[in-house]
Design an enzyme around this catalytic site. Sequence first.
Site, PDB file in Angstrom:
ATOM      1  N   GLU A  19     -19.780  73.599  34.520  1.00  0.00           N
ATOM      2  CA  GLU A  19     -19.294  72.357  35.120  1.00  0.00           C
ATOM      3  C   GLU A  19     -18.703  72.576  36.515  1.00  0.00           C
ATOM      4  OE1 GLU A  19     -17.413  69.560  32.109  1.00  0.00           O
ATOM      5  OE2 GLU A  19     -17.283  71.468  31.054  1.00  0.00           O
ATOM      6  N   SER A 210     -18.961  67.453  30.049  1.00  0.00           N
ATOM      7  CA  SER A 210     -19.846  66.737  30.958  1.00  0.00           C
ATOM      8  C   SER A 210     -21.264  66.603  30.407  1.00  0.00           C
ATOM      9  CB  SER A 210     -19.884  67.417  32.338  1.00  0.00           C
ATOM     10  OG  SER A 210     -18.600  67.443  32.913  1.00  0.00           O
ATOM     11  N   ARG A 246     -19.990  51.738  17.713  1.00  0.00           N
ATOM     12  CA  ARG A 246     -19.744  51.536  19.141  1.00  0.00           C
ATOM     13  C   ARG A 246     -18.864  52.667  19.659  1.00  0.00           C
ATOM     14  NH1 ARG A 246     -17.459  45.508  19.170  1.00  0.00           N
ATOM     15  NH2 ARG A 246     -17.171  46.004  21.389  1.00  0.00           N
ATOM     16  N   ASP A 327     -12.049  59.816  22.488  1.00  0.00           N
ATOM     17  CA  ASP A 327     -13.271  59.053  22.241  1.00  0.00           C
ATOM     18  C   ASP A 327     -13.454  58.814  20.746  1.00  0.00           C
ATOM     19  OD1 ASP A 327     -13.532  59.505  24.939  1.00  0.00           O
ATOM     20  OD2 ASP A 327     -15.125  60.984  24.747  1.00  0.00           O
ATOM     21  N   SER A 351     -14.792  57.758  37.437  1.00  0.00           N
ATOM     22  CA  SER A 351     -14.800  58.231  36.059  1.00  0.00           C
ATOM     23  C   SER A 351     -14.082  57.233  35.155  1.00  0.00           C
ATOM     24  CB  SER A 351     -14.127  59.598  35.960  1.00  0.00           C
ATOM     25  OG  SER A 351     -14.834  60.565  36.708  1.00  0.00           O
TER      26      SER A 351
END
Length: 383
Positions: A19, A210, A246, A327, A351
Amino acid sequence: MTSASLPRVLLLFGGRSSEHSVSCVTAAGVLSAIDTATYDVVAVGITKDGTWTPVAATPEQWSFESGALPEVTANGLTAHLSLDAAANERGAELTVSASTPSAERDRGGAESLGRIDVVFPLLHGPFGEDGTLQGMLELADMPYVGAGVAASAIGMDKHHMKVAFAAAGFDVGPYAVITDKQWRRDPQVALASAGHLVYPLFVKPARAGSSMGITRVDEPAGLRAAVEEARQHDPKVVIEQGIEGREIECGVLEGRGAAAPRTTLPGEIAVADGSHTFYDFEAKYVDGAAAQLSCPASLPDAELDRVRELAAAAFDAIGAEGLSRVDFFYTPDGRWVINEINTLPGFTPHSMYPQMWEKTGLSYPDLIDELIQLALERRTGLR
């Protein structure tokens, strides 16, 4: 106020992980927004082979705007951060010297760039986001932005992260882990460990971000190649069962003093139909039209409140500090399945983490300022 009396912030970016370029773009964003009337900013890049070198603090040099992936390259100079913690004084001296002994003699020795008050690590992935850098800074009694050693290590490793969240009572999706030794000993047996999972599967490097090295696999015939691809980034691989639901994200910011963590309005990522099969590297950083953020996500108020509570609890579950993005999957039957926590989420102005804070009322420059102030306020060592 003169620049000499301003708090000196070392922006550290680049690094040895896959990254590297994403880290450079993150630095471009912070350099473009940090208040130079409040902070004296010093930029140091880390090359792909691990050399620290002083670089220009110019956002344009480190962005994607040129069309090429930015990279920190050797420039003949090496930066050094003192590891000798001064008695009753935090911070460390930054020096620069030539990369070769003969050139160093010609320069007349190392040159001091002054004392650094706080480090803002903008390093994504291993050797920066995984607790290794944080341990070095702790040894130097050096304040720094973000999570500490243990939280950084847990947050970087998708395997240990899931173990920690399951122990804390979170709903964690089905998964399997293939270690390097298991793969080298018998790949077929290793693949069989994922036999209980239902396709589609997502094969991921255990310690990368990422969306590097991630493959969606829709049938068993593609699994071995996907593991090999993930192993290009990390010898340890996590295989996750796809979750119907979702994708909802929530940003978390450490509270001041003993205050509870603060959370953003939850956001939802929608990937454009037909362009990407999931939210991959291209969708995140290259194809600006590939994904859209809805913030707040279109959910009942009770569910928005619930996911904010869960995000703060996940932050506390691993002992995170500074910032994190958590998340989740919100399933059709109303469950919140935790996917992961990112202790250094994408941090460019575009972002998701800064965008969610913008929607919640905290601008990108103010978010940068708050993170630095949190780092200066927090003690180093055991806490």
